[in-house]
Design a protein around this motif. Structure first.
Motif, PDB file in Angstrom:
ATOM      1  N   ILE A  96       0.833  -1.209   0.000  1.00 22.15           N
ATOM      2  CA  ILE A  96       0.000   0.000   0.000  1.00 22.15           C
ATOM      3  C   ILE A  96       0.863   1.253   0.000  1.00 22.15           C
ATOM      4  N   VAL A  97       1.910   1.246   0.821  1.00 25.93           N
ATOM      5  CA  VAL A  97       2.767   2.440   0.943  1.00 25.93           C
ATOM      6  C   VAL A  97       3.538   2.701  -0.340  1.00 25.93           C
ATOM      7  N   THR A  98       4.086   1.644  -0.937  1.00 22.99           N
ATOM      8  CA  THR A  98       4.935   1.825  -2.122  1.00 22.99           C
ATOM      9  C   THR A  98       4.174   1.743  -3.438  1.00 22.99           C
ATOM     10  N   ALA A  99       2.933   1.230  -3.393  1.00 20.67           N
ATOM     11  CA  ALA A  99       2.147   1.025  -4.616  1.00 20.67           C
ATOM     12  C   ALA A  99       2.926   0.199  -5.633  1.00 20.67           C
ATOM     13  N   ASN A 100       3.705  -0.744  -5.133  1.00 18.97           N
ATOM     14  CA  ASN A 100       4.534  -1.603  -5.981  1.00 18.97           C
ATOM     15  C   ASN A 100       3.732  -2.833  -6.389  1.00 18.97           C
ATOM     16  N   THR A 101       3.332  -2.892  -7.648  1.00 18.37           N
ATOM     17  CA  THR A 101       2.528  -4.022  -8.122  1.00 18.37           C
ATOM     18  C   THR A 101       3.330  -5.316  -8.199  1.00 18.37           C
ATOM     19  N   ASN A 102       4.654  -5.223  -8.136  1.00 20.38           N
ATOM     20  CA  ASN A 102       5.464  -6.439  -8.144  1.00 20.38           C
ATOM     21  C   ASN A 102       5.235  -7.287  -6.884  1.00 20.38           C
ATOM     22  N   LEU A 103       4.671  -6.678  -5.856  1.00 22.52           N
ATOM     23  CA  LEU A 103       4.413  -7.402  -4.611  1.00 22.52           C
ATOM     24  C   LEU A 103       3.075  -8.142  -4.626  1.00 22.52           C
ATOM     25  N   VAL A 104       2.267  -7.895  -5.642  1.00 28.92           N
ATOM     26  CA  VAL A 104       0.952  -8.545  -5.706  1.00 28.92           C
ATOM     27  C   VAL A 104       1.077 -10.072  -5.748  1.00 28.92           C
ATOM     28  N   PRO A 105       1.977 -10.652  -6.573  1.00 28.43           N
ATOM     29  CA  PRO A 105       2.133 -12.121  -6.528  1.00 28.43           C
ATOM     30  C   PRO A 105       2.521 -12.631  -5.148  1.00 28.43           C
ATOM     31  N   THR A 106       3.348 -11.864  -4.416  1.00 25.06           N
ATOM     32  CA  THR A 106       3.726 -12.263  -3.063  1.00 25.06           C
ATOM     33  C   THR A 106       2.506 -12.285  -2.154  1.00 25.06           C
ATOM     34  N   LEU A 107       1.647 -11.282  -2.297  1.00 30.81           N
ATOM     35  CA  LEU A 107       0.418 -11.235  -1.514  1.00 30.81           C
ATOM     36  C   LEU A 107      -0.485 -12.426  -1.826  1.00 30.81           C
ATOM     37  N   ILE A 108      -0.602 -12.744  -3.109  1.00 35.59           N
ATOM     38  CA  ILE A 108      -1.464 -13.858  -3.512  1.00 35.59           C
ATOM     39  C   ILE A 108      -0.943 -15.180  -2.956  1.00 35.59           C
ATOM     40  N   LEU A 109       0.372 -15.389  -3.083  1.00 34.47           N
ATOM     41  CA  LEU A 109       0.951 -16.642  -2.609  1.00 34.47           C
ATOM     42  C   LEU A 109       0.854 -16.761  -1.090  1.00 34.47           C
ATOM     43  N   LEU A 110       1.200 -15.702  -0.374  1.00 35.72           N
ATOM     44  CA  LEU A 110       1.143 -15.746   1.086  1.00 35.72           C
ATOM     45  C   LEU A 110      -0.288 -15.951   1.575  1.00 35.72           C
ATOM     46  N   GLY A 111      -1.204 -15.168   1.020  1.00 36.63           N
ATOM     47  CA  GLY A 111      -2.580 -15.244   1.479  1.00 36.63           C
ATOM     48  C   GLY A 111      -3.268 -16.549   1.139  1.00 36.63           C
ATOM     49  N   SER A 112      -2.917 -17.129  -0.002  1.00 33.88           N
ATOM     50  CA  SER A 112      -3.588 -18.350  -0.457  1.00 33.88           C
ATOM     51  C   SER A 112      -2.983 -19.614   0.129  1.00 33.88           C
ATOM     52  N   PHE A 113      -1.685 -19.601   0.401  1.00 38.32           N
ATOM     53  CA  PHE A 113      -1.001 -20.831   0.813  1.00 38.32           C
ATOM     54  C   PHE A 113      -0.685 -20.902   2.300  1.00 38.32           C
ATOM     55  N   LEU A 114      -0.780 -19.792   3.014  1.00 42.18           N
ATOM     56  CA  LEU A 114      -0.366 -19.797   4.420  1.00 42.18           C
ATOM     57  C   LEU A 114      -1.147 -20.806   5.247  1.00 42.18           C
ATOM     58  N   LEU A 115      -2.452 -20.688   5.274  1.00 43.61           N
ATOM     59  CA  LEU A 115      -3.231 -21.588   6.123  1.00 43.61           C
ATOM     60  C   LEU A 115      -3.198 -23.030   5.613  1.00 43.61           C
ATOM     61  N   PRO A 116      -3.354 -23.289   4.296  1.00 41.82           N
ATOM     62  CA  PRO A 116      -3.219 -24.676   3.836  1.00 41.82           C
ATOM     63  C   PRO A 116      -1.859 -25.288   4.164  1.00 41.82           C
ATOM     64  N   PHE A 117      -0.795 -24.492   4.068  1.00 43.65           N
ATOM     65  CA  PHE A 117       0.533 -24.995   4.409  1.00 43.65           C
ATOM     66  C   PHE A 117       0.606 -25.357   5.892  1.00 43.65           C
ATOM     67  N   CYS A 118      -0.040 -24.567   6.744  1.00 43.67           N
ATOM     68  CA  CYS A 118      -0.063 -24.880   8.165  1.00 43.67           C
ATOM     69  C   CYS A 118      -0.854 -26.160   8.439  1.00 43.67           C
ATOM     70  N   VAL A 119      -1.858 -26.434   7.607  1.00 39.78           N
ATOM     71  CA  VAL A 119      -2.578 -27.702   7.721  1.00 39.78           C
ATOM     72  C   VAL A 119      -1.621 -28.860   7.458  1.00 39.78           C
ATOM     73  N   VAL A 120      -0.760 -28.702   6.459  1.00 46.04           N
ATOM     74  CA  VAL A 120       0.222 -29.740   6.141  1.00 46.04           C
ATOM     75  C   VAL A 120       1.171 -29.957   7.318  1.00 46.04           C
ATOM     76  N   LEU A 121       1.635 -28.873   7.924  1.00 44.85           N
ATOM     77  CA  LEU A 121       2.509 -29.008   9.086  1.00 44.85           C
ATOM     78  C   LEU A 121       1.785 -29.683  10.245  1.00 44.85           C
ATOM     79  N   PHE A 122       0.520 -29.355  10.423  1.00 49.69           N
ATOM     80  CA  PHE A 122      -0.293 -30.000  11.458  1.00 49.69           C
ATOM     81  C   PHE A 122      -0.356 -31.509  11.224  1.00 49.69           C
TER      82      PHE A 122
END
Length: 326
Positions: free
Chosen positions: A43-69
């Motif tokens: 939001i601060v930098t308005a850097n669209t290059n970070l959008v893929p990082t947001l998508i990957l983190l937001g989409s995979f974080l909880l499912p990945f924690c399920v795998v660790l569980f």
């Protein structure tokens, strides 16, 4: 005379979890911090290059924690690598297979039912392939592997939804992206993860002597049940909207003239939102109850969250004969 009793408490190879360090919740906490920081920096930098990082983190974080569980609790001859392969390969294969099969569906009342049966059948096939050589086969093992496959499917599907939400004719819609990620992350454990866990628990529980899969009425019933739950979940938005309209006398009267007054439309939307939340909660409760009932009848393997019970641990007690002093 010396009496020595050796009573080491050990676990057999088939009942020993791989790790028990609480990495799933530690990773979840760290991942949430990273996701929040990424949101702020984007939001601060308005850097669209970070959008893929947001998508990957937001989409995979909880499912990945399920795998660790799962890794911290699964037992038997399945390795950590196999669990990760079930997550990644199962997730990719699942969304690809579902996309190919759903391409022929035409919009109709039965579309949701078709989608439910297609996606659950694809995940079920992947689950059987992944668990073919797993031993022992029991309800707890099946629930764990089912949750893993479901988490993989949810992660890749959520990434697609987040991408579609972000791309608009006006550019990147960051608010829509974040809303999609948060909602799907909250619902993932009681969606794909839960449905495939129920299906896996029943399929593995029906295995002959805990070694070989077999076709059973219980497995068929579980498949139909989770597919219908899936369909009900997907169609809850439309169902809640229809009920809200039918329950509002003013809305029905105004619709005869082809429109809704702004105040009436807002009332219908509010009622539909409440009904949607209630419907999703009820559907989730049915799924959780089904999983609990299946695991409750699984004998000594029933403790899903805390790992193998004490009853399945080997206790070797060796008493030496009294030593004679000279």
């Amino acid at each position: 005379m010396v009496d020595t009793v050796h009573s080491p408490l050990t676990r057999s190879n088939h009942t020993q979890p791989h790790y028990r360090h609480g990495w799933w919740w530690k990773s979840l906490a760290a991942g949430l911090v990273l996701w929040a920081v990424t949101v702020v920096v984007t939001i601060v930098t308005a850097n669209t290059n970070l959008v893929p990082t947001l998508i990957l983190l937001g989409s995979f974080l909880l499912p990945f924690c399920v795998v660790l569980f799962v890794i911290e609790r699964i037992t038997g001859n399945i390795s950590v690598l196999q669990v990760f392969l079930a997550f990644v390969v199962g997730g990719v294969s699942g969304v690809l297979g579902a996309s190919l099969l759903e391409a022929s569906l035409h919009p109709s009342v039965g579309t949701y039912i078709g989608v439910g049966f297609i996606e659950e059948s694809v995940k079920g096939v992947i689950l059987i392939v992944v668990g073919w050589r797993v031993a022992p086969k029991n309800r707890r093992q099946g629930a764990m592997l089912g949750a893993t496959v479901g988490a993989g499917f949810a992660a890749f599907e959520s990434a697609g939804y987040a991408f579609n939400a972000a791309i608009t004719a006006q550019g990147i819609d960051l608010v829509s992206l974040l809303q999609t990620e948060v909602i799907r992350a909250i619902l993932a454990p009681v969606g794909h993860v839960l449905w495939t866990a129920v299906l896996g628990a029943v399929i593995f529980g029906a295995a002959r002597e805990g070694q070989r899969f077999r076709l059973s009425l219980a497995a068929l019933g579980a498949f139909v049940g989770v597919a219908l739950l899936h369909a009900l979940w997907d169609s809850m938005g439309e169902i809640s909207s229809v009920i809200a309209l039918l329950a509002n006398g003013s809305a029905l009267l105004e619709l005869q003239y082809g429109f809704l007054l702004p105040q009436t439309a807002e009332t219908v939307r509010s009622m539909a939102a409440v009904l949607y939340i209630g419907g999703i909660a009820l559907t989730s409760a049915v799924g959780v109850t089904a999983l609990w009932r299946v695991l409750r009848n699984s004998g000594p393997q029933r403790n899903f969250f805390s790992g193998p019970p004490l009853a399945h641990r080997k206790v070797n007690t060796t008493a030496t004969t009294p030593a004679q002093s000279h």
